[in-house]
Motif scaffolding. Structure first.
Motif, PDB file in Angstrom:
ATOM      1  N   VAL A   1      10.628  -0.956  12.802  1.00 12.25           N
ATOM      2  CA  VAL A   1       9.675  -1.523  11.673  1.00 12.25           C
ATOM      3  C   VAL A   1       9.168  -0.717  10.794  1.00 12.25           C
ATOM      4  O   VAL A   1       8.728   0.317  11.199  1.00 12.25           O
ATOM      5  N   TRP A   2       9.084  -1.136   9.528  1.00 10.01           N
ATOM      6  CA  TRP A   2       8.269  -0.440   8.457  1.00 10.01           C
ATOM      7  C   TRP A   2       7.085  -1.229   8.140  1.00 10.01           C
ATOM      8  O   TRP A   2       7.109  -2.792   7.924  1.00 10.01           O
ATOM      9  N   THR A   3       5.783  -0.915   8.222  1.00  7.76           N
ATOM     10  CA  THR A   3       4.607  -1.419   7.519  1.00  7.76           C
ATOM     11  C   THR A   3       4.333  -0.883   6.391  1.00  7.76           C
ATOM     12  O   THR A   3       4.762   0.173   5.863  1.00  7.76           O
ATOM     13  N   PHE A   4       3.721  -1.764   5.621  1.00  8.07           N
ATOM     14  CA  PHE A   4       3.320  -1.108   4.285  1.00  8.07           C
ATOM     15  C   PHE A   4       1.738  -1.485   3.998  1.00  8.07           C
ATOM     16  O   PHE A   4       1.332  -2.628   4.231  1.00  8.07           O
ATOM     17  N   THR A   5       0.992  -0.450   3.079  1.00 13.19           N
ATOM     18  CA  THR A   5      -0.368  -0.756   2.909  1.00 13.19           C
ATOM     19  C   THR A   5      -0.523  -0.396   1.288  1.00 13.19           C
ATOM     20  O   THR A   5       0.328   0.732   0.872  1.00 13.19           O
ATOM     21  N   PHE A   6      -1.019  -1.004   0.718  1.00 12.21           N
ATOM     22  CA  PHE A   6      -1.383  -0.865  -0.833  1.00 12.21           C
ATOM     23  C   PHE A   6      -2.895  -0.043  -0.762  1.00 12.21           C
ATOM     24  O   PHE A   6      -3.885  -0.726  -0.938  1.00 12.21           O
ATOM     25  N   GLY A   7      -2.842   1.297  -0.364  1.00 10.12           N
ATOM     26  CA  GLY A   7      -4.103   1.934  -0.098  1.00 10.12           C
ATOM     27  C   GLY A   7      -4.589   1.698   1.247  1.00 10.12           C
ATOM     28  O   GLY A   7      -4.366   0.402   1.837  1.00 10.12           O
ATOM     29  N   GLU A   8      -4.830   2.435   1.918  1.00 10.18           N
ATOM     30  CA  GLU A   8      -5.344   2.645   3.374  1.00 10.18           C
ATOM     31  C   GLU A   8      -6.408   1.663   3.434  1.00 10.18           C
ATOM     32  O   GLU A   8      -7.517   1.593   2.683  1.00 10.18           O
ATOM     33  N   PRO A   9      -6.761   0.935   4.722  1.00 12.98           N
ATOM     34  CA  PRO A   9      -7.837   0.219   4.929  1.00 12.98           C
ATOM     35  C   PRO A   9      -9.196   0.970   4.736  1.00 12.98           C
ATOM     36  O   PRO A   9     -10.296   0.319   4.301  1.00 12.98           O
ATOM     37  N   ASP A  10      -9.125   2.173   5.143  1.00 18.52           N
ATOM     38  CA  ASP A  10     -10.512   2.964   5.095  1.00 18.52           C
ATOM     39  C   ASP A  10     -10.386   4.024   4.003  1.00 18.52           C
ATOM     40  O   ASP A  10     -11.281   4.750   3.895  1.00 18.52           O
ATOM     41  N   ASP A  11      -9.658   3.655   3.036  1.00 20.24           N
ATOM     42  CA  ASP A  11      -9.530   4.393   1.703  1.00 20.24           C
ATOM     43  C   ASP A  11     -10.773   4.104   0.852  1.00 20.24           C
ATOM     44  O   ASP A  11     -10.845   3.013   0.242  1.00 20.24           O
TER      45      ASP A  11
ATOM     46  N   ALA B   1      -2.449  -4.779   5.604  1.00 21.43           N
ATOM     47  CA  ALA B   1      -1.121  -4.246   5.791  1.00 21.43           C
ATOM     48  C   ALA B   1      -0.215  -5.565   6.081  1.00 21.43           C
ATOM     49  O   ALA B   1      -0.354  -6.640   6.459  1.00 21.43           O
ATOM     50  N   GLY B   2       1.092  -5.212   5.790  1.00 16.54           N
ATOM     51  CA  GLY B   2       2.096  -5.953   5.968  1.00 16.54           C
ATOM     52  C   GLY B   2       3.170  -5.285   6.611  1.00 16.54           C
ATOM     53  O   GLY B   2       3.401  -4.069   6.736  1.00 16.54           O
TER      54      GLY B   2
END
Length: 511
Positions: A247-257, A289-290
């Motif tokens: 599975v691939w997850t994606f983030t638009f900028g990291e949560p801790d960014d 994330a998704g």
């Protein structure tokens, strides 16, 4: 008086008219869109000397043909030759050649006229040909897709570029489309998240005042439990290790960014921008994330969604389905919503412009929701990783720089921000019998009862931008016709001369 004398006079008159037609053709050999004319002759009325008679069986006499003496020649007709003229390359974007039938529609206070000349002018506001307004269809905003434009077909009207289209308003980004391949072998191992591999791609978007922002999208590959990469971790549990397929997850900028969005102003100046929070999904299920779940056969996208729990070591899968069979067909979505907001009040505020006392106010929901379309994403081993953001709507402000025409007559405006917009379309008027139209000068034609009338609605045509239609006059043919006409005139003058000599002999009989 001898009839031949009057026949010769009629011949002189008609040949003179024919020479006038030839002269006009040659004079217009370089007239744009000119159509040549052709004059034909017809014999005049004939005087009957005796009528025809049929065979007579009783007397044994054969039938006789009628005997007639012609009384000269008349003009049979002047035909318009509407064949296609050759295209002359000009490289001027506003020049157009009509390929096939049809006429440009122009008008002024005197009415509506038609022309084949395509030397279009644009003064920044109005399109014209030869000083007359060019008629066509304007573009309107598509009610189904705000921000896009369609042609409003129907009755033609003057083609213009009003003040409202000279400036393109800024429009926020509402849709991002991702395409390409996510190849696990090309992903880089993430030391911070053992057992996962990442591919990073940039994405840009606009706010409602035209500022451009850039941020990275991180695609993270989570191998399945039985993948060789899991065993290479010295028995350390892999992230999402309870998934039976990768599975691939994606983030638009990291949560801790904590790095802010980079703002790029319309003039190119860059600024540190604003701090943001990014949420994937909608409502209570929105997280940072998704996930992307691909079919095991051809590795095309089958389902996506937001991660509803924590993804981490120890077997947490964040609500990601263990395999595709766990997802109902009706729930297999390929688009997801991403919310963007500031950490302060939920509204993305653009930075202050240079010299302004305070940042401009932002509209509620400024770049707040972007719909991401992942339908064209795949995760196949046989192709290198080339995933990218192929389409993003939205635009900064811009002013109209120039216009161009397409082969279908569509007028496209080019703006200073690099974007284009449909402004209108040039239709053509087509007639049942174009040769039946009447010339009125200045390359203009008007319809007649024999050509058919124009109902105010144009047709789609085939145009050739950057060229002009040349005159269809064939000089070799015209010079040949000139020689024939000259000889015909000369011969008819001899008829008059000879008839005069015969009359002279008649007068001299009394001597």
């Amino acid at each position: 008086m001898m009839r031949s004398l009057f026949s010769g006079v009629s011949g002189l008159r008609v040949h003179q008219n024919r020479m006038d037609v030839i002269g006009n053709n040659i004079a217009n050999v370089n007239t744009v869109g000119f159509k040549a004319s052709r004059m034909t002759f017809a014999d005049a009325i004939s005087q009957r000397i005796s009528g025809a008679s049929a065979d007579n069986p009783e007397t044994g006499r054969a039938g006789r043909n009628p005997m007639q003496i012609g009384l000269g020649v008349n003009m049979g007709g002047i035909d318009n030759i509407m064949t296609q003229g050759a295209a002359q390359r000009t490289d001027r974007p506003l020049d157009l050649t009509i390929q096939g039938e049809g006429f440009f529609i122009v008008s002024d206070q005197g009415g509506t006229f038609f022309t084949r000349a395509g030397n279009v002018d644009w003064n920044g506001h109005r399109f014209s040909i030869g000083g007359m307004q060019l008629m066509g269809w304007q573009a309107i905003e598509d009610p189904r897709r705000p921000g896009s434009f369609i042609i409003e077909q129907g009755s033609v009207r003057p083609l213009e570029t009003p003040a409202s289209v000279h400036f393109m308003n800024p429009r926020p980004t509402t849709m991002v489309e991702a395409t390409g391949n996510l190849r696990p072998a090309d992903a880089q191992h993430d030391e911070d998240w053992p057992g996962t591999y990442i591919i990073t791609r940039p994405v840009e978007f606009y706010d409602t005042v035209g500022n451009r922002y850039t941020k990275n999208v991180t695609f993270r590959w989570h191998p399945p439990l039985n993948h060789p990469s899991v065993a290479a971790l010295d028995n350390e549990p892999a992230i999402a290790s309870n998934n039976t397929q990768s599975v691939w997850t994606f983030t638009f900028g990291e949560p801790d960014d904590e790095s802010p969005l980079v703002t790029i102003f319309p003039n190119g100046r860059r600024d540190a921008g604003v701090q943001v929070e990014i949420a994937v999904g909608e409502g209570d299920d929105a997280t940072s994330a998704g996930f992307l779940l691909f079919t095991p056969i051809n590795a095309t996208l089958a389902h996506m969604g937001s991660v509803t729990g924590v993804i981490g070591a120890g077997g947490g899968n964040g609500g990601i389905p263990a395999n595709l069979n766990d997802v109902a067909v009706a729930d297999r979505v390929r688009q997801i919503n991403i919310e963007i907001s500031t950490t302060e009040d939920g509204v993305l505020l653009p930075p202050a412009f240079p010299g302004s006392p305070s940042p401009p106010s932002a509209i509620e929901g400024n770049v707040a929701n972007i719909r991401w379309d992942f339908q064209a994403i795949r995760a196949q081993e046989g192709e290198r990783a080339n995933a990218r953001m192929s389409f993003m709507d939205g635009n900064p402000p811009g002013t109209l720089r120039d216009v161009s025409f397409g082969p279908d007559g569509v007028i496209t405006g080019r703006y200073s921000n690099g974007h284009t917009r449909i402004l209108g379309q040039i239709p053509l008027a087509k007639f049942r019998n174009p040769a039946g139209m009447e010339r009125v000068g200045n390359n203009l034609w008007v319809p007649t009862s024999n050509s058919g009338w124009f109902d105010g609605v144009g047709d789609h045509g085939d145009l050739m931008p950057g060229t002009l239609e040349m005159s269809n006059v064939d000089l070799s043919s015209e010079f040949t016709e000139m020689i024939i006409t000259q000889r015909g005139f000369q011969a008819n003058s001899r008829i008059i001369t000879t008839s005069d000599e015969m009359l002279m002999e008649l007068v001299n009989l009394r001597r």
